[in-house]
Motif scaffolding. Structure first.
Motif, PDB file in Angstrom:
ATOM      1  N   PHE A  14       0.833  -1.195   0.000  1.00 44.85           N
ATOM      2  CA  PHE A  14       0.000   0.000   0.000  1.00 44.85           C
ATOM      3  C   PHE A  14       0.873   1.253   0.000  1.00 44.85           C
ATOM      4  CE2 PHE A  14      -2.250  -3.379   2.287  1.00 44.85           C
ATOM      5  CZ  PHE A  14      -3.445  -3.426   1.587  1.00 44.85           C
ATOM      6  N   ARG A  15       0.258   2.363  -0.384  1.00 43.13           N
ATOM      7  CA  ARG A  15       0.976   3.640  -0.359  1.00 43.13           C
ATOM      8  C   ARG A  15       0.163   4.687   0.375  1.00 43.13           C
ATOM      9  NH1 ARG A  15       5.558   3.680  -2.850  1.00 43.13           N
ATOM     10  NH2 ARG A  15       6.029   2.187  -4.503  1.00 43.13           N
ATOM     11  N   CYS A  16       0.870   5.552   1.067  1.00 44.38           N
ATOM     12  CA  CYS A  16       0.232   6.656   1.771  1.00 44.38           C
ATOM     13  C   CYS A  16      -0.347   7.629   0.746  1.00 44.38           C
ATOM     14  CB  CYS A  16       1.247   7.359   2.671  1.00 44.38           C
ATOM     15  SG  CYS A  16       0.622   8.848   3.466  1.00 44.38           S
ATOM     16  N   ALA A  17      -1.602   8.005   0.923  1.00 40.37           N
ATOM     17  CA  ALA A  17      -2.256   8.914  -0.027  1.00 40.37           C
ATOM     18  C   ALA A  17      -1.746  10.350   0.116  1.00 40.37           C
ATOM     19  CB  ALA A  17      -3.767   8.888   0.186  1.00 40.37           C
ATOM     20  N   VAL A  18      -1.030  10.634   1.183  1.00 46.43           N
ATOM     21  CA  VAL A  18      -0.536  11.992   1.416  1.00 46.43           C
ATOM     22  C   VAL A  18       0.870  12.176   0.845  1.00 46.43           C
ATOM     23  CG1 VAL A  18       0.082  13.701   3.182  1.00 46.43           C
ATOM     24  CG2 VAL A  18      -1.979  12.296   3.444  1.00 46.43           C
ATOM     25  N   CYS A  19       1.788  11.262   1.181  1.00 47.95           N
ATOM     26  CA  CYS A  19       3.184  11.438   0.780  1.00 47.95           C
ATOM     27  C   CYS A  19       3.691  10.350  -0.162  1.00 47.95           C
ATOM     28  CB  CYS A  19       4.087  11.511   2.012  1.00 47.95           C
ATOM     29  SG  CYS A  19       4.253   9.928   2.892  1.00 47.95           S
ATOM     30  N   SER A  20       2.855   9.373  -0.503  1.00 45.02           N
ATOM     31  CA  SER A  20       3.184   8.259  -1.412  1.00 45.02           C
ATOM     32  C   SER A  20       4.212   7.293  -0.842  1.00 45.02           C
ATOM     33  CB  SER A  20       3.677   8.788  -2.770  1.00 45.02           C
ATOM     34  OG  SER A  20       2.674   9.530  -3.416  1.00 45.02           O
ATOM     35  N   LEU A  58     -11.910  11.397   8.526  1.00 45.04           N
ATOM     36  CA  LEU A  58     -12.237  11.729   7.145  1.00 45.04           C
ATOM     37  C   LEU A  58     -11.157  11.179   6.222  1.00 45.04           C
ATOM     38  CD1 LEU A  58     -14.297  13.302   5.412  1.00 45.04           C
ATOM     39  CD2 LEU A  58     -12.741  15.256   5.534  1.00 45.04           C
ATOM     40  N   ALA A  59     -11.581  10.384   5.239  1.00 41.41           N
ATOM     41  CA  ALA A  59     -10.634   9.751   4.320  1.00 41.41           C
ATOM     42  C   ALA A  59      -9.980  10.790   3.414  1.00 41.41           C
ATOM     43  CB  ALA A  59     -11.345   8.697   3.477  1.00 41.41           C
ATOM     44  N   LEU A  60      -8.675  10.617   3.172  1.00 38.71           N
ATOM     45  CA  LEU A  60      -7.908  11.521   2.329  1.00 38.71           C
ATOM     46  C   LEU A  60      -7.596  10.914   0.967  1.00 38.71           C
ATOM     47  CD1 LEU A  60      -5.348  12.801   4.998  1.00 38.71           C
ATOM     48  CD2 LEU A  60      -7.422  13.955   4.205  1.00 38.71           C
ATOM     49  N   ASN A  61      -7.807   9.612   0.802  1.00 36.24           N
ATOM     50  CA  ASN A  61      -7.559   8.972  -0.486  1.00 36.24           C
ATOM     51  C   ASN A  61      -8.423   9.619  -1.551  1.00 36.24           C
ATOM     52  OD1 ASN A  61      -7.190   7.175   1.855  1.00 36.24           O
ATOM     53  ND2 ASN A  61      -6.420   5.700   0.356  1.00 36.24           N
ATOM     54  N   HIS A  62      -7.861   9.807  -2.727  1.00 31.68           N
ATOM     55  CA  HIS A  62      -8.583  10.492  -3.803  1.00 31.68           C
ATOM     56  C   HIS A  62      -9.913   9.808  -4.107  1.00 31.68           C
ATOM     57  CE1 HIS A  62      -9.328  12.754  -7.465  1.00 31.68           C
ATOM     58  NE2 HIS A  62      -9.495  11.604  -8.114  1.00 31.68           N
ATOM     59  N   GLU A  63      -9.892   8.473  -4.182  1.00 35.88           N
ATOM     60  CA  GLU A  63     -11.112   7.733  -4.532  1.00 35.88           C
ATOM     61  C   GLU A  63     -12.080   7.623  -3.354  1.00 35.88           C
ATOM     62  OE1 GLU A  63      -7.883   4.803  -3.400  1.00 35.88           O
ATOM     63  OE2 GLU A  63      -8.088   6.699  -4.489  1.00 35.88           O
ATOM     64  N   LEU A  64     -11.660   8.035  -2.174  1.00 39.05           N
ATOM     65  CA  LEU A  64     -12.511   7.947  -0.984  1.00 39.05           C
ATOM     66  C   LEU A  64     -12.788   9.310  -0.356  1.00 39.05           C
ATOM     67  CD1 LEU A  64     -10.765   4.925   0.793  1.00 39.05           C
ATOM     68  CD2 LEU A  64     -12.854   4.849  -0.573  1.00 39.05           C
ATOM     69  N   GLN A  65     -12.421  10.375  -1.043  1.00 42.66           N
ATOM     70  CA  GLN A  65     -12.525  11.703  -0.450  1.00 42.66           C
ATOM     71  C   GLN A  65     -13.932  11.980   0.070  1.00 42.66           C
ATOM     72  OE1 GLN A  65     -11.024  14.765  -2.999  1.00 42.66           O
ATOM     73  NE2 GLN A  65      -8.894  14.397  -2.428  1.00 42.66           N
ATOM     74  N   ASP A  66     -13.949  12.558   1.264  1.00 39.44           N
ATOM     75  CA  ASP A  66     -15.179  12.959   1.959  1.00 39.44           C
ATOM     76  C   ASP A  66     -15.936  11.791   2.571  1.00 39.44           C
ATOM     77  OD1 ASP A  66     -14.695  15.625   1.323  1.00 39.44           O
ATOM     78  OD2 ASP A  66     -15.793  15.448  -0.573  1.00 39.44           O
ATOM     79  N   LYS A  67     -15.457  10.559   2.396  1.00 36.58           N
ATOM     80  CA  LYS A  67     -16.098   9.445   3.080  1.00 36.58           C
ATOM     81  C   LYS A  67     -15.663   9.440   4.539  1.00 36.58           C
ATOM     82  CE  LYS A  67     -17.142   6.273  -0.698  1.00 36.58           C
ATOM     83  NZ  LYS A  67     -17.088   4.861  -1.166  1.00 36.58           N
ATOM     84  N   ARG A  68     -16.593   9.127   5.409  1.00 38.30           N
ATOM     85  CA  ARG A  68     -16.348   9.214   6.846  1.00 38.30           C
ATOM     86  C   ARG A  68     -16.304   7.818   7.470  1.00 38.30           C
ATOM     87  NH1 ARG A  68     -17.896  14.512   8.877  1.00 38.30           N
ATOM     88  NH2 ARG A  68     -18.374  15.851   7.099  1.00 38.30           N
TER      89      ARG A  68
END
Length: 373
Positions: A14-20, A58-68
């Motif tokens: 897996f990769r961190c959605a913030v810093c990769s 709050l999810a930060l992943n691009h495909e999950l943005q705004d999902k809680r």
């Protein structure tokens, strides 16, 4: 036979959605940027989160943005889990922890460590079950034959604990999470391999056999032709095994000496072995591992498709032999025992092929899945 449907790619790494940065299945935060992490079972992915409160992330992943989401209760309060729950769910436990029914007394600090190790191994086991489309659900009641429940019990002087399965309940001796106890037991039992993950995979074989027999009785005749008639007396078979040992030539027909005890154990040992193979090959696939070899009898390792659901099982076996040969060679270079202390005879290969082509073919194509009857 129809091919398996396409499978979404598994990100074993897996990769961190913030810093990769690369993160791992057991991580609770990114070691580079400290972003909070949690595994989202419904997405089969590691989520990155900003914490609005202890129970609202709050999810930060691009495909999950705004999902809680909210962390599993055992994540928030005991740090023995890293899975998430949808914020609007009435459940406080994740899909993994919902399956745990009994845990050791946590007043003993060692028991907390054992529990954490057991849960980690269980999550790894369940991760592959998700991928195979046979994720178990919790038992609704003691009479529920289709659900699964885990009891992690510490033995006492007057109450020993036997690891095993019965009617959808897998009982694990929590002492197995003690490395010294487990290794001592392995040597005493004359085993080449004994791990927590192996226990989960073996005992789950008994659970999935019951499901197979209930949901797909048309497979039983072929099962008996390969593994034997499971209706023979199990207790007598166990007694004979522990008194007389395995047959001298057990390795000609079985994946382990214990598999020779009874058809149920042959199935469970072979099932566990299949899961070991799939998890390891899939890890190699997502790592992009390639091996060019000039060894006689070995093929190159080039995984062009995910091994889970792959149609050409013989090709997977070729890859497996190449991979395990080199794993063992690397271990020996480090002065370690073989990572893969097994040989696979022709009858064992046929049993593995049965699991791959028959049972899991049904699971991948069954709209209701094998366990939701």
């Amino acid at each position: 036979m129809k091919s398996f449907p396409a499978i979404l790619p598994l990100m074993k790494y897996f990769r961190c959605a913030v810093c990769s940065n690369q993160v791992f299945f057991a991580n609770s935060h990114c070691v580079k940027c400290q972003t909070a992490l949690g595994y989202i079972a419904s997405e089969k992915d590691m989520g990155c989160f900003t914490k609005h409160s202890d129970t609202l992330w709050l999810a930060l992943n691009h495909e999950l943005q705004d999902k809680r989401y909210k962390p599993c209760y055992n994540y928030q309060h005991h740090q023995v889990c890293n899975w998430m729950v949808p914020a609007n769910s009435h459940e406080i436990y994740c899909e993994s922890c919902l399956l745990t029914h009994t845990i050791p007394n946590l007043d003993n600090p060692d028991h907390v460590v054992y529990w954490a190790r057991l849960e980690h191994a269980k999550r790894r086991f369940l991760y592959l079950m998700q991928r195979l489309n046979i994720m178990p659900r919790p038992k609704h009641s003691d009479d529920d034959r289709l659900g699964l429940r885990f009891d992690f019990l510490m033995p006492t002087e007057n109450a020993p604990v036997m690891t095993g399965h019965a009617n959808g309940v897998i009982t694990l001796n929590a002492s197995e999470a003690d490395v010294i106890y487990r290794e001592t037991t392995r040597i005493k039992m004359g085993e080449n391999y004994r791990t927590l993950l192996g226990h989960f995979r073996h005992e789950s074989g008994h659970y999935y056999f019951d499901l197979m027999k209930d949901a797909h009785p048309e497979l039983i005749d072929e099962f008996r032709a390969l593994f034997g008639d499971e209706r023979q007396d199990y207790n007598e078979a166990l007694k004979r095994h522990y008194e007389d040992g395995a047959p001298r030539n057990w390795d000609e027909s079985f994946v382990s000496s214990y598999a020779s005890t009874h058809p149920w154990e042959d199935w469970a040992e072979t099932w566990a072995h299949y899961l070991h193979m799939m998890d390891t090959l899939e890890t190699a696939y997502h790592a992009g591992l390639m091996i060019k070899t000039d060894k006689l009898g070995l093929n190159n390792l080039e995984l062009h498709e995910n091994p889970i659901g792959a149609q050409d099982f013989d090709l997977l076996l070729q890859h497996w032999l190449t991979l395990t040969f080199n794993l063992n060679a690397l271990n020996r270079s480090m002065g370690l025992e073989d990572a893969y202390p097994f040989t696979l005879s022709a009858p064992v290969l046929e049993k593995l092929r049965f699991i791959h082509h028959k049972l899991l073919h049904i699971a991948f194509n069954d709209q209701q899945r094998i366990h939701t009857v």
